[in-house]
Design a protein around this motif. Sequence first.
Motif, PDB file in Angstrom:
ATOM      1  N   TYR A   1      -3.605  11.533  -1.716  1.00 43.07           N
ATOM      2  CA  TYR A   1      -2.024  11.422  -1.846  1.00 43.07           C
ATOM      3  C   TYR A   1      -1.252  12.742  -1.625  1.00 43.07           C
ATOM      4  O   TYR A   1      -0.075  12.660  -1.189  1.00 43.07           O
ATOM      5  CB  TYR A   1      -1.712  10.786  -3.201  1.00 43.07           C
ATOM      6  N   LEU A   2      -1.889  13.900  -1.546  1.00 45.59           N
ATOM      7  CA  LEU A   2      -1.228  15.112  -1.532  1.00 45.59           C
ATOM      8  C   LEU A   2      -0.507  15.295  -0.274  1.00 45.59           C
ATOM      9  O   LEU A   2       0.755  15.547   0.122  1.00 45.59           O
ATOM     10  CB  LEU A   2      -2.363  16.351  -2.076  1.00 45.59           C
ATOM     11  N   LEU A   3      -1.589  15.646   0.912  1.00 47.30           N
ATOM     12  CA  LEU A   3      -0.803  15.810   2.001  1.00 47.30           C
ATOM     13  C   LEU A   3       0.093  14.597   2.684  1.00 47.30           C
ATOM     14  O   LEU A   3       1.112  14.874   3.223  1.00 47.30           O
ATOM     15  CB  LEU A   3      -1.955  16.171   3.093  1.00 47.30           C
ATOM     16  N   PRO A   4      -0.542  13.468   2.551  1.00 46.44           N
ATOM     17  CA  PRO A   4       0.545  12.350   3.079  1.00 46.44           C
ATOM     18  C   PRO A   4       1.825  12.532   2.225  1.00 46.44           C
ATOM     19  O   PRO A   4       2.776  12.037   3.026  1.00 46.44           O
ATOM     20  CB  PRO A   4      -0.180  11.205   2.682  1.00 46.44           C
ATOM     21  N   ALA A   5       1.946  12.778   0.976  1.00 48.53           N
ATOM     22  CA  ALA A   5       3.216  12.797   0.225  1.00 48.53           C
ATOM     23  C   ALA A   5       4.129  13.950   0.735  1.00 48.53           C
ATOM     24  O   ALA A   5       5.449  13.654   0.920  1.00 48.53           O
ATOM     25  CB  ALA A   5       3.094  13.045  -1.348  1.00 48.53           C
ATOM     26  N   ILE A   6       3.444  15.082   0.903  1.00 46.07           N
ATOM     27  CA  ILE A   6       4.244  16.078   1.754  1.00 46.07           C
ATOM     28  C   ILE A   6       4.781  15.873   3.145  1.00 46.07           C
ATOM     29  O   ILE A   6       5.797  15.994   3.502  1.00 46.07           O
ATOM     30  CB  ILE A   6       3.411  17.356   1.645  1.00 46.07           C
ATOM     31  N   ALA A   7       3.546  15.145   3.801  1.00 46.98           N
ATOM     32  CA  ALA A   7       4.353  14.890   5.345  1.00 46.98           C
ATOM     33  C   ALA A   7       5.350  13.819   5.136  1.00 46.98           C
ATOM     34  O   ALA A   7       6.160  13.976   5.966  1.00 46.98           O
ATOM     35  CB  ALA A   7       2.958  14.397   5.785  1.00 46.98           C
ATOM     36  N   ALA A   8       5.254  12.895   4.369  1.00 48.49           N
ATOM     37  CA  ALA A   8       6.357  11.954   4.134  1.00 48.49           C
ATOM     38  C   ALA A   8       7.454  12.366   4.079  1.00 48.49           C
ATOM     39  O   ALA A   8       8.792  11.951   4.608  1.00 48.49           O
ATOM     40  CB  ALA A   8       5.879  10.901   3.280  1.00 48.49           C
TER      41      ALA A   8
ATOM     42  N   VAL B   1       0.807  -1.136  -0.099  1.00 49.26           N
ATOM     43  CA  VAL B   1       0.081  -0.139   0.048  1.00 49.26           C
ATOM     44  C   VAL B   1       0.865   1.246   0.202  1.00 49.26           C
ATOM     45  O   VAL B   1       0.535   2.263  -0.643  1.00 49.26           O
ATOM     46  CB  VAL B   1      -0.965  -0.090   1.301  1.00 49.26           C
ATOM     47  N   GLY B   2       2.086   1.330   0.925  1.00 48.70           N
ATOM     48  CA  GLY B   2       2.937   2.431   0.852  1.00 48.70           C
ATOM     49  C   GLY B   2       3.614   2.656  -0.471  1.00 48.70           C
ATOM     50  O   GLY B   2       4.139   3.756  -0.369  1.00 48.70           O
ATOM     51  N   ALA B   3       3.808   1.598  -1.330  1.00 48.65           N
ATOM     52  CA  ALA B   3       4.399   1.837  -2.662  1.00 48.65           C
ATOM     53  C   ALA B   3       3.906   2.863  -3.591  1.00 48.65           C
ATOM     54  O   ALA B   3       4.629   3.666  -3.946  1.00 48.65           O
ATOM     55  CB  ALA B   3       4.500   0.317  -3.346  1.00 48.65           C
ATOM     56  N   PHE B   4       2.621   2.883  -3.490  1.00 52.54           N
ATOM     57  CA  PHE B   4       2.179   4.146  -4.161  1.00 52.54           C
ATOM     58  C   PHE B   4       2.536   5.418  -3.857  1.00 52.54           C
ATOM     59  O   PHE B   4       2.748   6.352  -4.457  1.00 52.54           O
ATOM     60  CB  PHE B   4       0.480   3.809  -4.250  1.00 52.54           C
ATOM     61  N   LEU B   5       2.315   5.509  -2.416  1.00 52.93           N
ATOM     62  CA  LEU B   5       2.614   6.888  -1.874  1.00 52.93           C
ATOM     63  C   LEU B   5       4.088   7.063  -2.077  1.00 52.93           C
ATOM     64  O   LEU B   5       4.299   8.142  -2.342  1.00 52.93           O
ATOM     65  CB  LEU B   5       2.214   6.907  -0.443  1.00 52.93           C
ATOM     66  N   GLY B   6       4.945   6.012  -2.058  1.00 48.07           N
ATOM     67  CA  GLY B   6       6.284   6.080  -2.124  1.00 48.07           C
ATOM     68  C   GLY B   6       6.871   6.789  -3.492  1.00 48.07           C
ATOM     69  O   GLY B   6       7.606   7.581  -3.477  1.00 48.07           O
ATOM     70  N   ILE B   7       6.298   6.302  -4.282  1.00 50.45           N
ATOM     71  CA  ILE B   7       6.432   6.828  -5.901  1.00 50.45           C
ATOM     72  C   ILE B   7       6.064   8.212  -6.078  1.00 50.45           C
ATOM     73  O   ILE B   7       6.759   9.106  -6.671  1.00 50.45           O
ATOM     74  CB  ILE B   7       5.715   5.706  -6.921  1.00 50.45           C
ATOM     75  N   VAL B   8       4.818   8.669  -5.468  1.00 46.01           N
ATOM     76  CA  VAL B   8       4.413  10.057  -5.428  1.00 46.01           C
ATOM     77  C   VAL B   8       5.248  10.831  -4.516  1.00 46.01           C
ATOM     78  O   VAL B   8       5.618  11.952  -4.997  1.00 46.01           O
ATOM     79  CB  VAL B   8       2.844  10.171  -4.975  1.00 46.01           C
ATOM     80  N   ALA B   9       5.823  10.329  -3.463  1.00 48.95           N
ATOM     81  CA  ALA B   9       6.404  11.159  -2.587  1.00 48.95           C
ATOM     82  C   ALA B   9       8.097  11.343  -3.037  1.00 48.95           C
ATOM     83  O   ALA B   9       8.514  12.298  -2.964  1.00 48.95           O
ATOM     84  CB  ALA B   9       6.745  10.483  -1.394  1.00 48.95           C
TER      85      ALA B   9
END
Length: 325
Positions: free
Chosen positions: A254-261, A54-62
Amino acid sequence: MTTNTQTPGRPSWTSRIDMPVAIAFGCIIVLLIVGSLYSRNFLSPEYLLQQLKVGAFLGIVATGMMIVILIGQIDLSVPWAVTMGAMMAAAAAAYGPTGEVLAIPFGILCGVAMGLVNGIGVAYLRIPSMIVTLAVNAVAQGLMVAYTGGFAPQDSASAAMKYLAAGTLILGLPNAVLMWIVVGALAVFLLNRTTFGRAVYGIGNRESAAYLSGIPTQRVVMLAFALSGGLAAFAGVLLAGYAGKAAQSMGDAYLLPAIAAVVLGGTSILGGRGKYLGTIAGVILITLLQSILSVMQIAEFGRQIIYGVVIVAMLLLYGREKSGR
């Protein structure tokens, strides 16, 4: 009488530790302990592997977001770059065998095009990144709503999209995680081993000094936004493959989580400093936090408040730290 065994001029091992990264990994351990208190399955290999998937999608955006933040900018067009990549890839897949072959690159190119528009606006027209990326996000949303007529997209993901997102290739490792590993490795090489990476850090520290030293700052800024858009769209392509089809507003989460990560991993939101290892830690931290909040049945607005508080706190911390240099 005591003797100093430390070699003069050589920093101690403690000075070489990146504290934000260490703190992020420390928080991951704490979250794992807390999660295990709520669920016995929280520490099982199957559950952790699912969370990593699940985190992989966020990881690519981040990854794309980190590159933009390193130059001291922000990309608020991520939500509809993700959605456009997913919808356009699924739309292309509907055009027979040729469409299926071109679906993934076409979806990514749509995100790159969005990023280029952002980059031109910031680098050449000198529009603040917050304004131009928000405007491009709105335009992309309007185009996608016009394309679908306001209804849910009917196109399905191609077999290749489904395999990249939900299949396994190496020893049970999900392909989505493998895609993140590949993207991360390329990002590390790009940032640490190329002139482009050195230019990114130089622009983030002081753009005027980077320009005077001969760095083509406008081109680097434009390419940074293009990379962010392309990676966001690639994440959208994978999400469409994971779900079987694209969906309206699928990138909003995915916007805020990507910035936060990125910020949690120690990348200064003012630019010029940060390591990709920290972004990895930030992504894992955010993913585990989301999982625990879901188990605790925290509403979506509560999660958004938590992300916002984290970003503001880290902005204050890094802002003071940089101004004190």
